[in-house]
Design an enzyme around this catalytic site. Sequence first.
Site, PDB file in Angstrom:
ATOM      1  N   HIS A 161       0.832  -1.192   0.000  1.00 49.14           N
ATOM      2  CA  HIS A 161       0.000   0.000   0.000  1.00 49.14           C
ATOM      3  C   HIS A 161       0.878   1.258   0.000  1.00 49.14           C
ATOM      4  O   HIS A 161       0.387   2.375   0.117  1.00 49.14           O
ATOM      5  CB  HIS A 161      -0.904  -0.029   1.244  1.00 49.14           C
ATOM      6  N   LYS A 163       3.155   4.349  -1.171  1.00 51.88           N
ATOM      7  CA  LYS A 163       3.024   5.320  -2.258  1.00 51.88           C
ATOM      8  C   LYS A 163       4.295   6.148  -2.268  1.00 51.88           C
ATOM      9  O   LYS A 163       4.418   7.142  -1.538  1.00 51.88           O
ATOM     10  CB  LYS A 163       1.774   6.167  -2.051  1.00 51.88           C
ATOM     11  N   ASP A 168      15.944  10.661  -9.038  1.00 59.56           N
ATOM     12  CA  ASP A 168      17.409  10.823  -8.990  1.00 59.56           C
ATOM     13  C   ASP A 168      17.982  10.605  -7.596  1.00 59.56           C
ATOM     14  O   ASP A 168      19.111  11.037  -7.308  1.00 59.56           O
ATOM     15  CB  ASP A 168      17.817  12.213  -9.498  1.00 59.56           C
ATOM     16  N   HIS A 338      -9.509  11.160   2.036  1.00 56.75           N
ATOM     17  CA  HIS A 338      -8.532  10.088   1.889  1.00 56.75           C
ATOM     18  C   HIS A 338      -7.208  10.410   2.580  1.00 56.75           C
ATOM     19  O   HIS A 338      -6.216   9.705   2.404  1.00 56.75           O
ATOM     20  CB  HIS A 338      -8.295   9.793   0.405  1.00 56.75           C
ATOM     21  N   LYS A 340      -4.235  10.766   5.411  1.00 57.27           N
ATOM     22  CA  LYS A 340      -3.701   9.954   6.503  1.00 57.27           C
ATOM     23  C   LYS A 340      -2.681  10.819   7.249  1.00 57.27           C
ATOM     24  O   LYS A 340      -1.497  10.836   6.917  1.00 57.27           O
ATOM     25  CB  LYS A 340      -3.018   8.687   5.983  1.00 57.27           C
ATOM     26  N   ASP A 345       0.982  17.408  19.579  1.00 55.07           N
ATOM     27  CA  ASP A 345       1.604  18.505  20.329  1.00 55.07           C
ATOM     28  C   ASP A 345       2.186  19.597  19.436  1.00 55.07           C
ATOM     29  O   ASP A 345       3.173  20.262  19.793  1.00 55.07           O
ATOM     30  CB  ASP A 345       2.680  17.973  21.274  1.00 55.07           C
TER      31      ASP A 345
END
Length: 418
Positions: A161, A163, A168, A338, A340, A345
């Site tokens: 999952h 991404k 370079d 979508h 995440k 703090d």
Amino acid sequence: MIPILLSVVATLLVVTLLRNLLPAGSAPTYQMSTTSTVGSPQFIRDMGNLLGPGFAGANRVDTFTNGDEIFPAMLDAIHGAQRSINLETYLYWSGGIGERFAQALAERARAGVAVRLLLDWAGAFRANRSLLRRLKQSGVHVQHYRPLRLFLLHMINNRTHRKLLIIDGKIGFTGGVGFADKWSGHAQDRHHWRDNHYRLEGPAVSQMQSAFLDNWIQTSGEVLHGEAYFPQLTPVGEARAQVFKSSARQGSESMRLMYLMSFAAARRSIRIENSYFVPDDQTVRELVRARERGVEVEIIVPGRFIDVPLVRIASRSRWGPMLRAGIRIYEFQPTMLHCKVLVVDDCWASVGSTNIDNRSFRLNDEANLNVLDDDFAARQNQLFEADRARSREVVLHRWRARRRVWQESLAALVRSQL
């Protein structure tokens, strides 16, 4: 003889199905300490040594929101590649976005840049085969992670999952977006999703490259090294950063432990945006304990616009103890959320591909970018507050009066897969 063979095949299929779908034992309960805070040197040493890799200083992290910002930034970086492009993703579909990235990758490959594309077999199942053929004919090295093979059936439920895009060995991208048209636009309606993505520059890019190579080597057997992949990286900013990965095959719950340690170390605030929020029992307990210590805890999750309605049902079944403790939960209204994002703090943030659910914690290969930087955390807080303004708060008495509670009981039966 034929009935015997059919019986053997049927038995193997049932065993394989059970092996993939039944949970491999209950999640361990960790004894959490709250002696260090997220901004302390001890917390950074703990994260770097207990979970690894260590934190790298002098990085720059830029935040991009929604497809109108995210995709042009990624395409600009691809067009500017001189030596190597490594891209790993779960979801790659045909359509306008998939075609634009295919053209950009193919052009760079024809120009002599070493281009490697690692697609999850399940997530990219809807990708047009002619598009993949064009990529290969242009010189792009394409691999599928854990394709449907007899010798891989026991791992068919464990997907990548992650991404990751590394240019370079100097510029890295990670976040929530996949390559499909629903991520285009600016979250203006229910057909265009709300998401964040991040560009990383500085010494921590080498850790992102290592995270990509973790699965590339496993899939292809090819070991990439040298200056095209691990160049000398110079300081470009002030942020301390760590690219943190987890994998079911390593027998580790390191990603889950990272979140639990972050909750336990909170002293003032915890802010969570998460697209598939189905917390296990200990995650709920640690969030409640944080609230009992006086920590302000706020969580934004998708509302009625969600691509997997079963996840929303399972999520709502977990909210009772948190709402009773005073944790504030909001449902995003305009479209599918979508993101995440975790901010603790106002100085510690974790962003990337990981959801707070069993699939991310125990089944998928995931990668998060952990950042200790006040400015970066402030930017995530700004976006959180903007999303909260477009959300509806869930209050305890309305949650108690919700309908179709029986659906939540049924969802609990498959929570290990969510």
